[in-house]
Scaffold this motif. Sequence first.
Motif, mmCIF file in Angstrom:
data_model
loop_
_atom_site.group_PDB
_atom_site.id
_atom_site.type_symbol
_atom_site.label_atom_id
_atom_site.label_comp_id
_atom_site.label_asym_id
_atom_site.label_seq_id
_atom_site.Cartn_x
_atom_site.Cartn_y
_atom_site.Cartn_z
ATOM 1 N N LEU A 105 0.836 -1.211 0.000
ATOM 2 C CA LEU A 105 0.000 0.000 0.000
ATOM 3 C C LEU A 105 0.864 1.252 0.000
ATOM 4 N N PRO A 106 0.357 2.343 -0.585
ATOM 5 C CA PRO A 106 1.097 3.602 -0.526
ATOM 6 C C PRO A 106 1.341 3.985 0.934
ATOM 7 N N GLU A 107 2.409 4.738 1.186
ATOM 8 C CA GLU A 107 2.893 4.889 2.546
ATOM 9 C C GLU A 107 1.855 5.410 3.548
ATOM 10 N N GLY A 108 1.300 6.600 3.279
ATOM 11 C CA GLY A 108 0.366 7.208 4.242
ATOM 12 C C GLY A 108 -0.850 6.338 4.468
ATOM 13 N N ALA A 109 -1.441 5.884 3.348
ATOM 14 C CA ALA A 109 -2.642 5.054 3.427
ATOM 15 C C ALA A 109 -2.333 3.748 4.145
ATOM 16 N N GLY A 110 -1.172 3.174 3.832
ATOM 17 C CA GLY A 110 -0.775 1.900 4.424
ATOM 18 C C GLY A 110 -0.607 2.014 5.933
ATOM 19 N N ARG A 111 0.019 3.106 6.381
ATOM 20 C CA ARG A 111 0.229 3.262 7.819
ATOM 21 C C ARG A 111 -1.094 3.381 8.563
ATOM 22 N N ALA A 112 -1.973 4.240 8.034
ATOM 23 C CA ALA A 112 -3.274 4.424 8.684
ATOM 24 C C ALA A 112 -4.042 3.106 8.699
ATOM 25 N N PHE A 113 -4.024 2.403 7.563
ATOM 26 C CA PHE A 113 -4.750 1.147 7.440
ATOM 27 C C PHE A 113 -4.232 0.117 8.437
ATOM 28 N N ARG A 114 -2.894 -0.008 8.532
ATOM 29 C CA ARG A 114 -2.324 -1.010 9.437
ATOM 30 C C ARG A 114 -2.603 -0.677 10.903
ATOM 31 N N LEU A 115 -2.474 0.614 11.246
ATOM 32 C CA LEU A 115 -2.737 0.994 12.639
ATOM 33 C C LEU A 115 -4.176 0.653 13.019
ATOM 34 N N HIS A 116 -5.102 0.914 12.068
ATOM 35 C CA HIS A 116 -6.515 0.676 12.379
ATOM 36 C C HIS A 116 -6.866 -0.805 12.326
ATOM 37 N N LYS A 117 -6.471 -1.456 11.243
ATOM 38 C CA LYS A 117 -6.912 -2.842 11.033
ATOM 39 C C LYS A 117 -6.053 -3.870 11.754
ATOM 40 N N LEU A 118 -4.753 -3.684 11.756
ATOM 41 C CA LEU A 118 -3.877 -4.693 12.359
ATOM 42 C C LEU A 118 -3.702 -4.458 13.848
ATOM 43 N N GLU A 119 -3.573 -3.183 14.227
ATOM 44 C CA GLU A 119 -3.364 -2.918 15.650
ATOM 45 C C GLU A 119 -4.667 -2.574 16.364
ATOM 46 N N GLY A 120 -5.715 -2.406 15.576
ATOM 47 C CA GLY A 120 -7.028 -2.216 16.197
ATOM 48 C C GLY A 120 -7.248 -0.857 16.833
ATOM 49 N N LEU A 121 -6.474 0.146 16.432
ATOM 50 C CA LEU A 121 -6.690 1.477 17.010
ATOM 51 C C LEU A 121 -7.924 2.126 16.394
ATOM 52 N N PRO A 122 -8.750 2.806 17.194
ATOM 53 C CA PRO A 122 -9.863 3.561 16.628
ATOM 54 C C PRO A 122 -9.337 4.718 15.771
ATOM 55 N N HIS A 123 -10.199 5.231 14.886
ATOM 56 C CA HIS A 123 -9.771 6.304 13.969
ATOM 57 C C HIS A 123 -9.135 7.467 14.714
ATOM 58 N N ALA A 124 -9.776 7.850 15.831
ATOM 59 C CA ALA A 124 -9.286 9.025 16.554
ATOM 60 C C ALA A 124 -7.856 8.806 17.039
ATOM 61 N N GLU A 125 -7.559 7.584 17.482
ATOM 62 C CA GLU A 125 -6.197 7.321 17.971
ATOM 63 C C GLU A 125 -5.190 7.264 16.835
ATOM 64 N N VAL A 126 -5.638 6.706 15.705
ATOM 65 C CA VAL A 126 -4.755 6.697 14.536
ATOM 66 C C VAL A 126 -4.437 8.143 14.153
ATOM 67 N N ALA A 127 -5.461 8.991 14.201
ATOM 68 C CA ALA A 127 -5.283 10.406 13.852
ATOM 69 C C ALA A 127 -4.256 11.055 14.773
ATOM 70 N N ALA A 128 -4.379 10.785 16.074
ATOM 71 C CA ALA A 128 -3.445 11.373 17.034
ATOM 72 C C ALA A 128 -2.030 10.857 16.769
ATOM 73 N N ARG A 129 -1.930 9.557 16.492
ATOM 74 C CA ARG A 129 -0.618 8.944 16.260
ATOM 75 C C ARG A 129 0.060 9.562 15.033
ATOM 76 N N LEU A 130 -0.739 9.795 13.983
ATOM 77 C CA LEU A 130 -0.143 10.288 12.739
ATOM 78 C C LEU A 130 -0.155 11.818 12.652
ATOM 79 N N GLY A 131 -0.783 12.460 13.634
ATOM 80 C CA GLY A 131 -0.838 13.914 13.621
ATOM 81 C C GLY A 131 -1.678 14.481 12.488
ATOM 82 N N ILE A 132 -2.750 13.763 12.125
ATOM 83 C CA ILE A 132 -3.656 14.285 11.100
ATOM 84 C C ILE A 132 -5.082 14.234 11.639
ATOM 85 N N SER A 133 -6.038 14.770 10.868
ATOM 86 C CA SER A 133 -7.419 14.806 11.340
ATOM 87 C C SER A 133 -8.071 13.429 11.193
ATOM 88 N N ARG A 134 -9.193 13.231 11.877
ATOM 89 C CA ARG A 134 -9.910 11.967 11.769
ATOM 90 C C ARG A 134 -10.376 11.765 10.334
#
Lengths: 154, 310
Positions: A105-134
């Motif tokens: 997967l492309p880098e940004g999309a891949g990171r968000a996808f893995r954090l959410h799907k593989l690590e099970g983080l909710p969107h809001a936490e993924v957003a905080a982790r990556l420093g972007i909006s929900r």
Amino acid sequence: MLRFLVARTGNPVEAEDLLQELWLRTREAPPGPIANGRAYLYRAAQNLVLDRIREARRREARDKDWSDSQAETIAGDRVDPQPRALDAMIAREDNAALHAAIARLPEGAGRAFRLHKLEGLPHAEVAARLGISRSGVEKHIAVAMAHLRRALEN
Amino acid sequence: MNEDIHEAAARWHVAQQHDDMKWCGFTCWLEADPRHRLAYDEIALLDARIDAALPGPAVRGGTSEMPMRGFPRWAVGSGIAAAATIALALGIGFQGEQPEAPAAREFASAARTTRTVQLAHGVTASLGAGSRLSEPEAGGPMRLRGSAFFNIRHDPARSVVVEVDGYRIRDVGTRFAVNSANGVLSLSVEEGTVALQLPGQTSETLVAAGQEAIAQAGRVTLRPARVANIASWRSGRFVYDQTPLALVAADIARYTGQPVSVSGPAAQRPFSGVLAPGDRQAMVSTLTQLTGLHAESDGQTVRLVDRTGG
């Protein structure tokens, strides 16, 4: 709600049927602490629709599997293990293809996808982790899913 | 199909887990072009497939054991049973206690896994998570603990008898699911007809395709069953329609391998809804939200209780 179900299934008759089922289920369900009744109802409708689609596809697969297995078994003895082994191999390859596609997967999309799907983080936490909006996270995940669909299409 | 459509479909799909999802907007988007619906179907199915393939992703802190939709492990032995009648005995709570049956083939499915086994006489059984089935090599009574879906090839020369805690289920070539726990039995028939005989009774109740029999305390009630939902655990979800909570709690306990109980009048209360497989905490939390029951834990067993006092 009926309008939504018609749009979602593309079939007014099935939509009526689903609405009936949804109505029965919500009426039977004892009242509980449901934070957002409307969203809950729509999500329940979505699940019903998806269950039906999956059931329809599974039924096709199952009918095929059943006739396959008939050829294999005589009084409890497996005569020819080959088809089953082949099925398992195909399924393993499917999984391998999925994992490979996730890795590509492309880098940004891949990171968000893995954090959410593989690590099970909710969107809001993924957003905080990556420093972007929900909404940015949702966009990334949507891009990732569109990529995966294309990668696995063949 | 246009990539933008799939991305838009995925955005709607991703957004729906939030309460601020614009459902009207989604409806309008679906109505705008029939291709939107097909693209959305694809995305939703893909997402379900991803969730099934990835080890325990949706549950934080959950173990990464095999997902529920694992491949059936085909355990096939070599015993040729000569008896024309197969009897299954479903024992409730005989954990650790071996029936005094002679040599038998034992099949067990671990927590979080389902397992499909081929038995003699064209019988295929899919075991739900945490269930156990034994088939005597001499063709005597089989024993099942937990839940299972049976697919029995029609053979006019024999009938299959299932003994379940004193209940007897008799059929000739059919597909049906059995779930038994805490004194409650559910029997759902997908195809064919089976006869159910209650403990200590001689008359049989016929259960036809598309019907579910719920038996408890010497009484049996029949009602329509949605065929799509019979033994829904085979497809990675627990779908309930008016199912007594005793069976729901038992499903969670067997799936997670950890005790969950519900007692008193709440055990008979019907529950309708869908539970996604997860760890015990997640599944119990969904159940309490949908039922309004409270979960109490003594560190070992999670007990579901009705605090409203009825």
